[in-house]
Design a protein around this motif. Structure first.
Motif, mmCIF file in Angstrom:
data_model
loop_
_atom_site.group_PDB
_atom_site.id
_atom_site.type_symbol
_atom_site.label_atom_id
_atom_site.label_comp_id
_atom_site.label_asym_id
_atom_site.label_seq_id
_atom_site.Cartn_x
_atom_site.Cartn_y
_atom_site.Cartn_z
ATOM 1 N N PRO A 78 26.296 -2.902 7.424
ATOM 2 C CA PRO A 78 25.025 -2.615 6.749
ATOM 3 C C PRO A 78 25.029 -3.020 5.273
ATOM 4 N N GLY A 79 26.208 -3.036 4.655
ATOM 5 C CA GLY A 79 26.275 -3.435 3.262
ATOM 6 C C GLY A 79 25.941 -4.899 3.051
ATOM 7 N N ALA A 80 26.046 -5.715 4.101
ATOM 8 C CA ALA A 80 25.722 -7.134 4.016
ATOM 9 C C ALA A 80 24.254 -7.414 4.349
ATOM 10 N N PHE A 81 23.519 -6.392 4.769
ATOM 11 C CA PHE A 81 22.101 -6.549 5.096
ATOM 12 C C PHE A 81 21.327 -6.873 3.819
ATOM 13 N N THR A 82 20.506 -7.911 3.858
ATOM 14 C CA THR A 82 19.794 -8.347 2.654
ATOM 15 C C THR A 82 18.405 -7.721 2.521
ATOM 16 N N GLY A 83 18.057 -6.850 3.460
ATOM 17 C CA GLY A 83 16.707 -6.305 3.450
ATOM 18 C C GLY A 83 16.519 -4.973 2.767
ATOM 19 N N TYR A 92 20.890 4.049 15.883
ATOM 20 C CA TYR A 92 22.195 3.935 16.525
ATOM 21 C C TYR A 92 22.526 2.462 16.814
ATOM 22 N N ARG A 93 21.557 1.741 17.386
ATOM 23 C CA ARG A 93 21.798 0.331 17.712
ATOM 24 C C ARG A 93 22.137 -0.471 16.463
ATOM 25 N N ALA A 94 21.441 -0.162 15.373
ATOM 26 C CA ALA A 94 21.637 -0.925 14.144
ATOM 27 C C ALA A 94 23.049 -0.773 13.590
ATOM 28 N N ILE A 95 23.652 0.380 13.800
ATOM 29 C CA ILE A 95 24.994 0.602 13.250
ATOM 30 C C ILE A 95 26.079 0.471 14.327
ATOM 31 N N GLY A 96 25.692 -0.049 15.498
ATOM 32 C CA GLY A 96 26.672 -0.360 16.528
ATOM 33 C C GLY A 96 27.075 0.789 17.416
ATOM 34 N N ARG A 97 26.320 1.880 17.406
ATOM 35 C CA ARG A 97 26.629 2.996 18.296
ATOM 36 C C ARG A 97 25.924 2.775 19.635
ATOM 37 N N THR A 98 26.674 2.840 20.699
ATOM 38 C CA THR A 98 26.135 2.525 22.023
ATOM 39 C C THR A 98 26.025 3.732 22.945
ATOM 40 N N GLU A 99 26.480 4.908 22.472
ATOM 41 C CA GLU A 99 26.474 6.062 23.366
ATOM 42 C C GLU A 99 25.061 6.605 23.573
ATOM 43 N N GLU A 100 24.870 7.330 24.656
ATOM 44 C CA GLU A 100 23.611 8.020 24.904
ATOM 45 C C GLU A 100 23.442 9.160 23.909
ATOM 46 N N LEU A 101 22.194 9.539 23.677
ATOM 47 C CA LEU A 101 21.953 10.657 22.770
ATOM 48 C C LEU A 101 22.538 11.938 23.354
ATOM 49 N N HIS A 102 23.098 12.756 22.498
ATOM 50 C CA HIS A 102 23.617 14.052 22.924
ATOM 51 C C HIS A 102 22.474 14.895 23.502
ATOM 52 N N PRO A 103 22.738 15.689 24.540
ATOM 53 C CA PRO A 103 21.675 16.518 25.134
ATOM 54 C C PRO A 103 20.980 17.435 24.138
ATOM 55 N N ALA A 104 21.635 17.758 23.019
ATOM 56 C CA ALA A 104 21.022 18.661 22.036
ATOM 57 C C ALA A 104 19.703 18.110 21.500
ATOM 58 N N TRP A 105 19.581 16.766 21.429
ATOM 59 C CA TRP A 105 18.355 16.173 20.896
ATOM 60 C C TRP A 105 17.145 16.464 21.780
ATOM 61 N N SER A 106 17.383 16.757 23.044
ATOM 62 C CA SER A 106 16.289 17.057 23.970
ATOM 63 C C SER A 106 16.151 18.544 24.262
ATOM 64 N N GLN A 107 16.939 19.354 23.577
ATOM 65 C CA GLN A 107 16.868 20.803 23.783
ATOM 66 C C GLN A 107 15.975 21.488 22.755
ATOM 67 N N THR A 108 16.038 21.036 21.518
ATOM 68 C CA THR A 108 15.158 21.537 20.451
ATOM 69 C C THR A 108 14.897 20.393 19.480
ATOM 70 N N PRO A 109 13.769 20.438 18.757
ATOM 71 C CA PRO A 109 13.521 19.400 17.753
ATOM 72 C C PRO A 109 14.512 19.546 16.596
ATOM 73 N N ALA A 110 14.986 18.416 16.084
ATOM 74 C CA ALA A 110 15.831 18.437 14.889
ATOM 75 C C ALA A 110 14.944 18.411 13.645
ATOM 76 N N PHE A 111 15.428 19.016 12.555
ATOM 77 C CA PHE A 111 14.700 18.948 11.289
ATOM 78 C C PHE A 111 15.660 19.233 10.144
ATOM 79 N N TYR A 112 15.222 18.862 8.942
ATOM 80 C CA TYR A 112 15.961 19.245 7.743
ATOM 81 C C TYR A 112 14.962 19.740 6.702
ATOM 82 N N THR A 140 23.167 -7.056 10.932
ATOM 83 C CA THR A 140 24.551 -7.430 10.704
ATOM 84 C C THR A 140 25.447 -6.232 11.000
ATOM 85 N N PRO A 141 26.653 -6.446 11.520
ATOM 86 C CA PRO A 141 27.548 -5.312 11.801
ATOM 87 C C PRO A 141 27.894 -4.497 10.554
#
Length: 304
Positions: free
Chosen positions: A264-269, A85-105, A261-262
């Motif tokens: 991500p397309g300009a990130f050289t890594g 989240y920090r890397a892409i500029g998102r500053t909000e707190e995690l949604h409560p759902a992340w602490s209710q059950t584990p996420a998976f795909y 970098t704000p």
């Protein structure tokens, strides 16, 4: 472990610098399904009466389970998500759902590759990434497991690296039905299956790109335990022997978390052809892989 000495995949025991093979009709999955007794007996047989013996340098290591019955990758380190989240500029707190059950795909078993295989960049991707994870292999199946005892169904562990096309992931997220082509090109498992009784909890793992360490951490910081993850995954469905379950990324263990970098397309890594990615651990061994280009995607229609 599973290896190929020139006559096809074969299960065996890694004994120092030597590979001690089992009969050709035996696979690791065929040795699972109980409390580990068959696997332990097979290891003893490979050590005392191997069907064949090769130097490690003379074989190709394959994924321990070359085609798992299923792959599920959890997200058990919430600090990894916060870092993304920090890397892409998102500053909000995690949604409560992340602490209710584990996420998976669900991952793609056909995408599994071995610990030293070259890795194709996902077709069309320019933001190609790795992930430093541990995979748990189910040894004894079960359904509706209890979080206090579910981890007993794990027979052992291996590295798990679900190579990720971050630019494709933006489209997956926009479509809103989960991970698709962003996670479909390659999943590294290996170098071997290390049985649960051989590993101390909280062992350390590390990742490096072209010899530069990117991340180091341990499983001791998991926000969701293996028992909790397996209990959730088994609700109303079966886990079967040979299923591989990913821990999620150890915090800092992907390039996305290091975007500086704000845009991500300009990130050289991001990974490029010729880059070498190494995952290492005194407990699990080492994967060492080189990234290479893949064919350009065939357009689905004009302009796409």
């Amino acid at each position: 472990m599973t290896y190929d000495a020139g006559s096809g995949p074969r299960a065996g025991l890694l004994d120092g610098g030597t590979v001690r093979g089992l009969p050709a009709d035996i696979t690791l999955v065929s040795l699972l399904g109980d409390d580990g007794e068959q696997l332990a007996d097979a290891a003893a047989t490979a050590r005392s009466r191997p069907a064949e013996v090769h130097p490690l340098t003379g074989v190709r290591l394959l994924a321990p389970i070359p085609r798992p019955p299923s792959i599920r990758d959890g997200l058990c380190f919430l600090d990894h998500l916060r870092g993304c989240y920090r890397a892409i500029g998102r500053t909000e707190e995690l949604h409560p759902a992340w602490s209710q059950t584990p996420a998976f795909y669900f991952g793609n078993p056909a995408a599994v590759i071995g610990p030293h295989d070259d890795v194709p960049i996902a077709p069309g991707s320019r933001w190609f990434d790795f992930e430093l994870e541990v995979g748990a292999v189910i040894g004894r199946g079960g359904r509706d497991l209890h979080p206090d005892t579910a981890a007993r169904h794990i027979v052992g562990y291996t590295f798990f690296n679900d190579w990720t096309a971050r630019d494709h992931q933006l489209r997956d997220m926009a479509q809103g039905i989960g991970m698709g082509k962003s996670k479909d090109s390659a999943i590294t498992l290996g170098p071997a299956l290390v049985t649960a009784d051989e590993i101390e909890p909280g062992f350390e793992v590390a990742a490096a790109v072209n010899g530069r360490e990117i991340a180091r951490g341990s499983l001791s910081g998991m926000d969701w335990s293996w028992g909790e993850l397996l209990a959730f995954l088994s609700r109303g469905t079966d886990l079967v022997p040979g299923d591989v379950i990913g821990s999620g990324t150890v915090p800092g263990g992907c390039l996305l978390e290091h975007v500086d970098t704000p845009d991500p397309g300009a990130f050289t890594g991001w990974l490029a052809p010729g880059d070498e990615v190494v995952l290492s651990s005194t407990a699990l061994g080492e994967t060492r892989q080189t990234v290479h280009p893949s064919a350009s995607p065939v357009p689905l229609r004009t302009g796409h």
